[in-house]
Scaffold this motif. Structure first.
Motif, PDB file in Angstrom:
ATOM      1  N   LEU A  66      66.158  61.844  84.189  1.00 37.06           N
ATOM      2  CA  LEU A  66      67.300  61.958  83.281  1.00 37.06           C
ATOM      3  C   LEU A  66      67.650  63.431  83.144  1.00 37.06           C
ATOM      4  N   LEU A  67      68.904  63.777  83.435  1.00 35.62           N
ATOM      5  CA  LEU A  67      69.375  65.164  83.364  1.00 35.62           C
ATOM      6  C   LEU A  67      70.286  65.298  82.148  1.00 35.62           C
ATOM      7  N   ALA A  68      69.772  65.963  81.109  1.00 38.61           N
ATOM      8  CA  ALA A  68      70.501  66.124  79.852  1.00 38.61           C
ATOM      9  C   ALA A  68      71.096  67.525  79.788  1.00 38.61           C
ATOM     10  N   THR A  69      72.409  67.609  79.720  1.00 41.98           N
ATOM     11  CA  THR A  69      73.102  68.894  79.678  1.00 41.98           C
ATOM     12  C   THR A  69      73.532  69.201  78.245  1.00 41.98           C
ATOM     13  N   ALA A  70      73.061  70.326  77.722  1.00 39.38           N
ATOM     14  CA  ALA A  70      73.346  70.703  76.339  1.00 39.38           C
ATOM     15  C   ALA A  70      74.816  71.082  76.173  1.00 39.38           C
ATOM     16  N   ARG A  71      75.434  70.566  75.119  1.00 39.71           N
ATOM     17  CA  ARG A  71      76.817  70.900  74.773  1.00 39.71           C
ATOM     18  C   ARG A  71      76.835  71.293  73.293  1.00 39.71           C
ATOM     19  N   ASP A  76      75.589  64.083  78.545  1.00 42.97           N
ATOM     20  CA  ASP A  76      75.887  65.273  77.763  1.00 42.97           C
ATOM     21  C   ASP A  76      75.158  65.154  76.433  1.00 42.97           C
ATOM     22  N   LEU A  77      74.350  66.174  76.101  1.00 43.40           N
ATOM     23  CA  LEU A  77      73.540  66.153  74.887  1.00 43.40           C
ATOM     24  C   LEU A  77      74.149  67.100  73.853  1.00 43.40           C
ATOM     25  N   PRO A  78      74.791  66.564  72.814  1.00 46.59           N
ATOM     26  CA  PRO A  78      75.380  67.436  71.792  1.00 46.59           C
ATOM     27  C   PRO A  78      74.289  68.098  70.957  1.00 46.59           C
ATOM     28  N   ILE A  79      74.418  69.428  70.748  1.00 46.70           N
ATOM     29  CA  ILE A  79      73.503  70.149  69.871  1.00 46.70           C
ATOM     30  C   ILE A  79      74.322  71.027  68.933  1.00 46.70           C
ATOM     31  N   THR A  80      73.743  71.351  67.796  1.00 48.39           N
ATOM     32  CA  THR A  80      74.442  72.203  66.836  1.00 48.39           C
ATOM     33  C   THR A  80      74.326  73.663  67.250  1.00 48.39           C
TER      34      THR A  80
END
Length: 325
Positions: free
Chosen positions: A289-294, A236-240
């Protein structure tokens, strides 16, 4: 090793979910990558994994709670006449029984036999007849193969928990076998959770001929960031909120070091980005690598941020749930 519950910081009555949660928090805190300048970090992380291997496995946890295995997963042999440890069996005058113990391919076994009330009603005579046959003590002894081993030896089963990094890159580590021996094991790069390594001649010795083999089953400890999905890794990739709206470049961790990822403007939470070749390597392929934006809000939004959101709500409202009706 210390008590697994103490290492994990939980009580003996903790639920499986509480134990897993405690492990994940400590793994993130104690991981060697987060403590690169601490020479004891690797040993503390290894101790944490060993504790979770006991407390995080339902069967091993029950065996530990019953006192059948110790904190390292080794069997506790308890018995002997008069309740003293070290014997092959124990006599319990209050319970009126004789217990026999064995440790073979099925692990630690306990068997109880009745003593009865008197001669002919099942006492030591019955035990002797079982060992020496119905003809009395002059008959040839008859022993069970499970208790005294076979001529060719038996395989033994052991488990080893390693980090995701060690599974990906390969490593050498030591494992403690039920025989009491510590041996070095070479972990090949790309090994998967649940796969086994066979060590020739490291099993239980036979009465004649070679010993059996040791079969080491590999468990990969949960990682605080990555979740394996076959050869791929997920995170899970945290974004603002402003990165989601306006776009931008963000740093994404990988097993080989952080890389930059361009987030396009208008990215929704839940959008997944694929980073080619940044997953796990195997003999035949390399995963992604599968990065899911959160989208993550500030921990403590200030008044200015709240006013901005109120203005957005009043001046440019939208309904993201219109398709649900």
């Amino acid at each position: 090793m210390r008590d697994p519950y103490d290492i994990l910081g939980v009580t003996k009555g903790a639920s499986a979910a509480e134990i897993k949660s405690a492990y994940r928090k400590l793994a993130k805190k104690l991981h060697p990558d987060a403590n690169k300048h601490d020479p004891k970090a690797a040993s503390r992380f290894s101790e944490l994994n060993a504790a979770y291997e006991i407390a995080g496995d339902a069967d091993k946890r029950k065996a530990f709670d019953r006192g059948e295995i110790d904190a390292e997963g080794k069997p506790r042999f308890q018995g002997g006449f008069g309740g003293q440890p070290g014997g092959a069996g124990g006599f319990n005058p209050g319970g009126g029984g004789f217990e026999s113990f064995s440790f073979g391919s099925d692990g630690f076994q306990r068997r109880a036999g009745g003593m009865g009330g008197g001669a002919g009603a099942g006492g030591f005579e019955d035990i002797l007849r079982g060992m020496f046959g119905s003809g009395g003590t002059r008959a040839r002894p008859q022993f069970e193969q499970e208790e005294f081993g076979s001529s060719s030896g038996q395989d033994l089963q052991a488990s080893l928990t390693i980090s995701l990094e060690d599974a990906a890159k390969g490593t050498k580590t030591r494992v403690h076998l039920p025989t009491g021996k510590d041996i070095e094991v070479k972990i090949p790069a790309g090994i998967g959770d649940g796969q086994s390594i066979r060590l020739k001649g490291q099993g239980y010795p036979g009465m004649a001929g070679r010993a059996g083999d040791a079969i080491i089953t590999i468990a990969i400890a949960p990682h605080p960031v990555f979740t394996p999905d076959g050869a791929d890794l997920r995170l899970d990739l945290p974004i603002t909120i402003y990165e989601a709206v306006l776009g931008g470049k963000v740093r994404v961790p990988t097993l080989g070091g952080a890389v930059e990822l361009a987030i396009p403007a208008g990215t929704d939470s839940g959008r997944t980005f694929r980073l080619k070749g940044k997953g796990l390597k195997s003999k035949t392929a390399t995963g992604d690598l599968l990065a899911t934006a959160r989208i993550v809000l500030p921990d403590e939004p200030d008044d200015e941020f709240k006013e901005l959101m109120q203005k957005l709500r009043d001046d440019a409202p939208y309904d993201p749930r219109k398709d649900l009706e």
